[in-house]
Structure formats: C-alpha cells, structure tokens
Scaffold this motif. Structure first.
Motif, mmCIF file in Angstrom:
data_model
loop_
_atom_site.group_PDB
_atom_site.id
_atom_site.type_symbol
_atom_site.label_atom_id
_atom_site.label_comp_id
_atom_site.label_asym_id
_atom_site.label_seq_id
_atom_site.Cartn_x
_atom_site.Cartn_y
_atom_site.Cartn_z
ATOM 1 N N GLY A 119 -3.658 -3.161 3.170
ATOM 2 C CA GLY A 119 -5.004 -3.120 3.311
ATOM 3 C C GLY A 119 -5.672 -2.466 2.071
ATOM 4 N N HIS A 120 -6.998 -2.436 2.234
ATOM 5 C CA HIS A 120 -7.717 -1.673 1.142
ATOM 6 C C HIS A 120 -7.724 -0.334 0.962
ATOM 7 C CE1 HIS A 120 -10.353 -5.861 1.055
ATOM 8 N NE2 HIS A 120 -9.053 -5.934 0.302
ATOM 9 N N ILE A 121 -7.634 0.487 2.382
ATOM 10 C CA ILE A 121 -7.399 1.928 2.376
ATOM 11 C C ILE A 121 -6.019 2.359 2.192
ATOM 12 C CG2 ILE A 121 -8.120 3.891 3.967
ATOM 13 C CD1 ILE A 121 -9.814 1.903 5.482
ATOM 14 N N ASP A 175 -9.258 -3.592 7.863
ATOM 15 C CA ASP A 175 -8.637 -2.162 7.154
ATOM 16 C C ASP A 175 -8.343 -1.255 7.941
ATOM 17 O OD1 ASP A 175 -8.389 -3.478 4.307
ATOM 18 O OD2 ASP A 175 -10.677 -3.241 4.355
ATOM 19 N N ASN A 234 -0.699 -5.865 -3.019
ATOM 20 C CA ASN A 234 -1.826 -5.814 -2.138
ATOM 21 C C ASN A 234 -2.790 -6.943 -2.115
ATOM 22 O OD1 ASN A 234 -4.591 -4.129 -1.875
ATOM 23 N ND2 ASN A 234 -3.134 -3.595 -0.582
ATOM 24 N N ARG A 235 -3.055 -7.234 -3.262
ATOM 25 C CA ARG A 235 -4.155 -8.581 -3.307
ATOM 26 C C ARG A 235 -3.530 -9.929 -2.878
ATOM 27 N NH1 ARG A 235 -4.616 -10.068 -8.125
ATOM 28 N NH2 ARG A 235 -3.754 -8.382 -9.299
ATOM 29 N N ARG A 285 -4.007 0.049 -3.660
ATOM 30 C CA ARG A 285 -5.266 -0.974 -3.631
ATOM 31 C C ARG A 285 -5.291 -1.661 -4.899
ATOM 32 N NH1 ARG A 285 -11.743 -0.182 -1.689
ATOM 33 N NH2 ARG A 285 -12.274 -2.200 -2.162
ATOM 34 N N GLY A 286 -5.350 -2.774 -5.368
ATOM 35 C CA GLY A 286 -5.687 -3.556 -6.332
ATOM 36 C C GLY A 286 -4.335 -4.169 -7.130
ATOM 37 N N TRP A 307 -11.702 -11.213 5.493
ATOM 38 C CA TRP A 307 -11.279 -9.813 5.767
ATOM 39 C C TRP A 307 -12.487 -8.944 5.888
ATOM 40 C CZ3 TRP A 307 -6.132 -8.909 5.270
ATOM 41 C CH2 TRP A 307 -5.669 -7.791 5.093
ATOM 42 N N ASN A 308 -12.233 -7.822 6.493
ATOM 43 C CA ASN A 308 -13.454 -6.970 6.910
ATOM 44 C C ASN A 308 -12.990 -5.535 7.128
ATOM 45 O OD1 ASN A 308 -12.858 -6.509 9.848
ATOM 46 N ND2 ASN A 308 -13.212 -8.757 9.809
ATOM 47 N N ALA A 309 -14.016 -4.412 7.107
ATOM 48 C CA ALA A 309 -13.577 -3.363 7.321
ATOM 49 C C ALA A 309 -12.893 -2.955 8.528
ATOM 50 C CB ALA A 309 -14.983 -2.272 7.258
#
Length: 202
Positions: free
Chosen positions: A158-160, A36, A169-170, A164-165, A31-33
């Motif tokens: 994704g993380h954005i 996201d 989502n995880r 999140r969390g 996973w990377n930016a």
C-alpha cells in the motif's frame, strides 16, 4: 400576424414513448485511504507476529526455545542440517517480518513468510493434525498467518510504506505472482529435500 408556423408537426410523433432515462454511472472501485489503512493493520498483524516468533526462536525470549532448542525441534521432525536451518528460519521470521511491517521489499519478504508457514502446515498435517487450534497439531493459526502473508505478497504494502513509489509497489500483481512462485518453491524444496519422513505418533 406572422406567416411562420408556431410548431412543426412530425408524422408519427404522437404517442411515441419518451426516451428512457439513463441511470447515473456508479463510482468505480478505486484505491483509497481505507485500503492503505487496512493493509497497514494487516502488515502489523502478520509481520509483527513473525517478528515476535523469530525472537523466540533466535533469542529464546518469551518462553521460546532459542536456536539450540529450535534445532532440536526440527530434528524431531526429521530435518537435516537443523542448526543451519534453525538460523535460516529464525532470521527469516525476524527480518522478513520486520520488512513487512515497515513496507520494504514486501512481496519477497512476505513470500519468505509463506515458505515458513507452508512447512509448518505440511508438517502438522503430515503428523495427523487437523484444522482447529484445539488440536495440538492443528493448523488454524499457521493457515491464517500463511494466507495473510500470501495476501500481502499479491496486494503489496500500500501507500503507507517505505517502499512507496517503487515498481513493485505501483504494480503489485505481476511482482507478487513472481514472488509467490519463489516462496512456494523455496518452502517445498526445504520440506522435501532437507527432511526424512518421520513415523506418525499414535
């Protein structure tokens, strides 16, 4: 002069091939930016389109039919309880679309959008429509929106995202499969239980 040998001779060492050099280990896919950012753009494209379409169906904005007009459209496709169904569809587009954009309950929200698009695609194909948008009954746009929503069901936000969390989502895959089953089942139940077949226009 030392009596110690300067080197040790091992039988069979002459002419032995040198040990092969191992290739450097490739960097694992992770996973990377960029992932996201891509998911954020996809959420804005899919969710934002549904929000705009929901505004048309519920409030009649931007040339939309509003609830009354939307109910008449559904009635023309053979649906029953069209006023309640038009409210349910319009609110689903508005709320689920907004949730997808914000990243709130994404698997279930996106699955609701899949259910809506599944009905539209089945209706158009049943009316003799093709794929491309050049055909008034083509399913090109609906297929893209439905598959984009399905992708978000399985990938998560994704993380954005506001969620999140959260567990889903995880670990988006198992939750996404469950949400996809619910969405497809809901769409098929509406299509087959709340609709009577309509003759195909020539």
């Amino acid at each position: 002069m030392s009596d110690q040998p300067t080197s040790v001779f091992t039988p069979g060492s002459i002419g032995e091939p040198e040990p092969t050099k191992t290739r450097p280990t490739r960097r694992p896919l992770e996973w990377n930016a960029g992932t996201d950012a891509g998911l954020l753009l996809l959420r804005f494209a899919i969710g934002g389109t549904f929000v705009a379409h929901g505004m048309q169906n519920v409030f009649g904005l931007w040339g939309g039919p509003g609830i009354g007009g939307f109910a008449r459209v559904l009635d023309g496709f053979g649906f029953r309880e069209t006023l309640a169904l038009s409210w349910a569809t319009g609110i689903t587009e508005l709320v689920a679309g907004a949730f997808v954009v914000l990243g709130v309950g994404t698997p279930l929200a996106a699955a609701g959008l899949v259910a809506v698009m599944l009905n539209v695609v089945l209706l158009k194909l049943g009316a003799g429509g093709g794929f491309f948008a050049t055909d008034p009954r083509g399913v090109e746009l609906e297929a893209v929106l439905g598959l984009g929503a399905a992708a978000l069901v399985l990938t998560g936000a994704g993380h954005i995202a506001l969620e999140r969390g959260r567990t889903w989502n995880r670990r988006p895959a198992p939750w996404g499969v469950l949400a996809m089953i619910i969405g497809v089942a809901a769409g098929l139940l509406v299509f087959f239980l709340l609709r009577s077949p309509v003759p195909v226009a020539p």
